[in-house]
Scaffold this motif. Structure first.
Motif, PDB file in Angstrom:
ATOM      1  N   PHE A   1       0.829  -1.207   0.000  1.00  0.00           N
ATOM      2  CA  PHE A   1       0.000   0.000   0.000  1.00  0.00           C
ATOM      3  C   PHE A   1       0.864   1.258   0.000  1.00  0.00           C
ATOM      4  CE2 PHE A   1      -2.143   3.360   2.447  1.00  0.00           C
ATOM      5  CZ  PHE A   1      -3.226   3.588   1.623  1.00  0.00           C
ATOM      6  N   PHE A   2       1.881   1.297   0.866  1.00  0.00           N
ATOM      7  CA  PHE A   2       2.731   2.492   0.946  1.00  0.00           C
ATOM      8  C   PHE A   2       3.674   2.618  -0.251  1.00  0.00           C
ATOM      9  CE2 PHE A   2       1.571   2.468   5.497  1.00  0.00           C
ATOM     10  CZ  PHE A   2       1.058   3.750   5.541  1.00  0.00           C
ATOM     11  N   ALA A   3       3.870   1.570  -0.992  1.00  0.00           N
ATOM     12  CA  ALA A   3       4.621   1.673  -2.242  1.00  0.00           C
ATOM     13  C   ALA A   3       3.698   2.087  -3.388  1.00  0.00           C
ATOM     14  CB  ALA A   3       5.285   0.339  -2.565  1.00  0.00           C
ATOM     15  N   TYR A   4       2.441   1.710  -3.308  1.00  0.00           N
ATOM     16  CA  TYR A   4       1.493   1.985  -4.380  1.00  0.00           C
ATOM     17  C   TYR A   4       0.951   3.410  -4.332  1.00  0.00           C
ATOM     18  CZ  TYR A   4      -2.424   1.204  -7.551  1.00  0.00           C
ATOM     19  OH  TYR A   4      -3.302   1.289  -8.593  1.00  0.00           O
ATOM     20  N   VAL A   5       0.756   3.939  -3.152  1.00  0.00           N
ATOM     21  CA  VAL A   5       0.168   5.279  -3.024  1.00  0.00           C
ATOM     22  C   VAL A   5       1.007   6.345  -3.724  1.00  0.00           C
ATOM     23  CG1 VAL A   5      -0.419   7.097  -1.360  1.00  0.00           C
ATOM     24  CG2 VAL A   5      -1.252   4.773  -1.024  1.00  0.00           C
ATOM     25  N   PRO A   6       2.341   6.404  -3.544  1.00  0.00           N
ATOM     26  CA  PRO A   6       3.101   7.423  -4.297  1.00  0.00           C
ATOM     27  C   PRO A   6       3.008   7.234  -5.810  1.00  0.00           C
ATOM     28  CG  PRO A   6       4.432   6.549  -2.529  1.00  0.00           C
ATOM     29  CD  PRO A   6       3.200   5.711  -2.595  1.00  0.00           C
ATOM     30  N   LEU A   7       2.996   5.992  -6.270  1.00  0.00           N
ATOM     31  CA  LEU A   7       2.846   5.735  -7.699  1.00  0.00           C
ATOM     32  C   LEU A   7       1.502   6.257  -8.195  1.00  0.00           C
ATOM     33  CD1 LEU A   7       3.909   4.317 -10.292  1.00  0.00           C
ATOM     34  CD2 LEU A   7       2.736   2.270  -9.468  1.00  0.00           C
ATOM     35  N   LEU A   8       0.467   6.026  -7.444  1.00  0.00           N
ATOM     36  CA  LEU A   8      -0.860   6.500  -7.806  1.00  0.00           C
ATOM     37  C   LEU A   8      -0.935   8.021  -7.774  1.00  0.00           C
ATOM     38  CD1 LEU A   8      -3.677   5.488  -8.567  1.00  0.00           C
ATOM     39  CD2 LEU A   8      -4.231   5.473  -6.134  1.00  0.00           C
ATOM     40  N   VAL A   9      -0.339   8.639  -6.780  1.00  0.00           N
ATOM     41  CA  VAL A   9      -0.345  10.111  -6.682  1.00  0.00           C
ATOM     42  C   VAL A   9       0.423  10.723  -7.854  1.00  0.00           C
ATOM     43  CG1 VAL A   9       0.507  12.064  -5.320  1.00  0.00           C
ATOM     44  CG2 VAL A   9      -0.718  10.193  -4.206  1.00  0.00           C
ATOM     45  N   ILE A  10       1.570  10.151  -8.194  1.00  0.00           N
ATOM     46  CA  ILE A  10       2.333  10.654  -9.330  1.00  0.00           C
ATOM     47  C   ILE A  10       1.522  10.498 -10.611  1.00  0.00           C
ATOM     48  CG2 ILE A  10       4.359  10.214 -10.778  1.00  0.00           C
ATOM     49  CD1 ILE A  10       5.854   9.551  -8.157  1.00  0.00           C
ATOM     50  N   PHE A  11       0.849   9.375 -10.773  1.00  0.00           N
ATOM     51  CA  PHE A  11       0.027   9.163 -11.959  1.00  0.00           C
ATOM     52  C   PHE A  11      -1.116  10.170 -12.029  1.00  0.00           C
ATOM     53  CE2 PHE A  11      -3.729   7.175 -13.884  1.00  0.00           C
ATOM     54  CZ  PHE A  11      -3.271   7.072 -15.175  1.00  0.00           C
ATOM     55  N   LEU A  12      -1.744  10.459 -10.902  1.00  0.00           N
ATOM     56  CA  LEU A  12      -2.853  11.411 -10.903  1.00  0.00           C
ATOM     57  C   LEU A  12      -2.385  12.835 -11.190  1.00  0.00           C
ATOM     58  CD1 LEU A  12      -4.977  10.018  -7.958  1.00  0.00           C
ATOM     59  CD2 LEU A  12      -5.409   9.798 -10.416  1.00  0.00           C
ATOM     60  N   GLN A  13      -1.107  13.120 -10.967  1.00  0.00           N
ATOM     61  CA  GLN A  13      -0.560  14.439 -11.277  1.00  0.00           C
ATOM     62  C   GLN A  13      -0.221  14.590 -12.759  1.00  0.00           C
ATOM     63  OE1 GLN A  13      -0.463  16.926  -9.044  1.00  0.00           O
ATOM     64  NE2 GLN A  13      -1.484  15.455  -7.712  1.00  0.00           N
ATOM     65  N   LEU A  14      -0.250  13.493 -13.485  1.00  0.00           N
ATOM     66  CA  LEU A  14       0.088  13.499 -14.903  1.00  0.00           C
ATOM     67  C   LEU A  14      -0.925  14.339 -15.669  1.00  0.00           C
ATOM     68  CD1 LEU A  14       2.093  12.076 -16.863  1.00  0.00           C
ATOM     69  CD2 LEU A  14       0.355  10.342 -17.162  1.00  0.00           C
ATOM     70  N   ASP A  15      -0.432  15.295 -16.442  1.00  0.00           N
ATOM     71  CA  ASP A  15      -1.296  16.152 -17.239  1.00  0.00           C
ATOM     72  C   ASP A  15      -0.544  16.555 -18.497  1.00  0.00           C
ATOM     73  OD1 ASP A  15      -3.397  17.722 -18.103  1.00  0.00           O
ATOM     74  OD2 ASP A  15      -2.801  19.447 -16.905  1.00  0.00           O
ATOM     75  N   PRO A  16      -0.645  15.760 -19.549  1.00  0.00           N
ATOM     76  CA  PRO A  16       0.105  16.086 -20.763  1.00  0.00           C
ATOM     77  C   PRO A  16      -0.433  17.353 -21.425  1.00  0.00           C
ATOM     78  CG  PRO A  16      -1.278  14.179 -21.121  1.00  0.00           C
ATOM     79  CD  PRO A  16      -1.425  14.544 -19.684  1.00  0.00           C
ATOM     80  N   VAL A  17       0.441  18.315 -21.609  1.00  0.00           N
ATOM     81  CA  VAL A  17       0.087  19.592 -22.224  1.00  0.00           C
ATOM     82  C   VAL A  17       1.042  19.831 -23.388  1.00  0.00           C
ATOM     83  CG1 VAL A  17      -0.115  22.070 -21.864  1.00  0.00           C
ATOM     84  CG2 VAL A  17      -0.753  20.495 -20.040  1.00  0.00           C
ATOM     85  N   TYR A  18       0.508  20.277 -24.493  1.00  0.00           N
ATOM     86  CA  TYR A  18       1.319  20.537 -25.677  1.00  0.00           C
ATOM     87  C   TYR A  18       1.897  21.951 -25.605  1.00  0.00           C
ATOM     88  CZ  TYR A  18       2.581  21.360 -30.523  1.00  0.00           C
ATOM     89  OH  TYR A  18       3.266  21.669 -31.662  1.00  0.00           O
ATOM     90  N   TYR A  19       3.214  22.044 -25.745  1.00  0.00           N
ATOM     91  CA  TYR A  19       3.901  23.327 -25.806  1.00  0.00           C
ATOM     92  C   TYR A  19       4.532  23.460 -27.192  1.00  0.00           C
ATOM     93  CZ  TYR A  19       3.476  23.262 -20.755  1.00  0.00           C
ATOM     94  OH  TYR A  19       2.991  23.211 -19.481  1.00  0.00           O
ATOM     95  N   PRO A  20       3.913  24.228 -28.078  1.00  0.00           N
ATOM     96  CA  PRO A  20       4.446  24.313 -29.442  1.00  0.00           C
ATOM     97  C   PRO A  20       5.784  25.044 -29.537  1.00  0.00           C
ATOM     98  CG  PRO A  20       2.564  25.774 -29.177  1.00  0.00           C
ATOM     99  CD  PRO A  20       2.696  24.991 -27.905  1.00  0.00           C
ATOM    100  N   ASP A  21       6.172  25.766 -28.504  1.00  0.00           N
ATOM    101  CA  ASP A  21       7.423  26.525 -28.545  1.00  0.00           C
ATOM    102  C   ASP A  21       8.644  25.699 -28.157  1.00  0.00           C
ATOM    103  OD1 ASP A  21       5.947  28.719 -29.276  1.00  0.00           O
ATOM    104  OD2 ASP A  21       5.728  29.443 -27.220  1.00  0.00           O
TER     105      ASP A  21
END
Length: 171
Positions: A68-88
């Motif tokens: 559980f304590f190994a999975y929670v940080p992985l899940l939190v990092i995944f939930l922070q994932l937000d792919p945004v396109y930067y054309p510059d």
């Protein structure tokens, strides 16, 4: 050449950009996907093996709490994932490349608990033959098949979870 990964069609795997990527590129993507999974799986095998080796009675105390304590940080990092396109940016990423990274993260989040449980109960705990290395190879083969079967499904689900993927160019 219209089928890849468990007889899934190009349209299931790639959607509207089916003709952009040839079969050789799809195979390269699958190999990169599996190599990334191996790079994730081997260190965790080491962690579970070390904890198992430190156990006095051949059992990791509070295994599911460790998991559980190994999975929670992985899940939190995944939930922070937000792919945004930067054309510059100097070299902008394509939609396929970003979807691939999102699929790797989704696969890691989905399969990590099952992989850890498999390593502990199937590879480390039994003292009966076959040897641990053979059981680990068998477990890895099983997870290769599962992850390759999940890849087309995750590829289809990724744009629904992350609408920002639609902003990336499809080159």
């Amino acid at each position: 050449m219209a089928y890849f990964l468990l007889l899934s069609s190009y349209s299931l795997f790639w959607g509207e950009q089916a003709n952009v990527y040839p079969l050789s590129k799809l195979i390269q993507i699958a190999v990169r996907f599996l190599l990334a999974g191996g790079a994730f799986a081997l260190p965790w095998l080491g962690v579970w093996w070390m904890l198992y080796g430190l156990a006095d009675n051949g059992r990791i105390r509070c295994f599911f709490l460790h998991l559980f304590f190994a999975y929670v940080p992985l899940l939190v990092i995944f939930l922070q994932l937000d792919p945004v396109y930067y054309p510059d940016t100097m070299i902008p990423s394509s939609a396929g490349e970003m979807t691939f990274f999102v699929c790797m993260a989704m696969a890691a989040v989905l399969l990590y608990p099952f992989y850890s449980i498999g390593v502990y109960y199937f590879v480390l705990r039994p003292a009966a033959p076959p040897r641990k290395i053979y059981r680990f190879i068998l477990l890895c083969c099983l997870f290769v098949l599962i992850s390759l079967a999940l890849l087309p499904l995750l590829w289809r689900m990724a744009p629904h979870f992350y609408p920002g993927l639609a902003d990336f160019p499809s080159r």
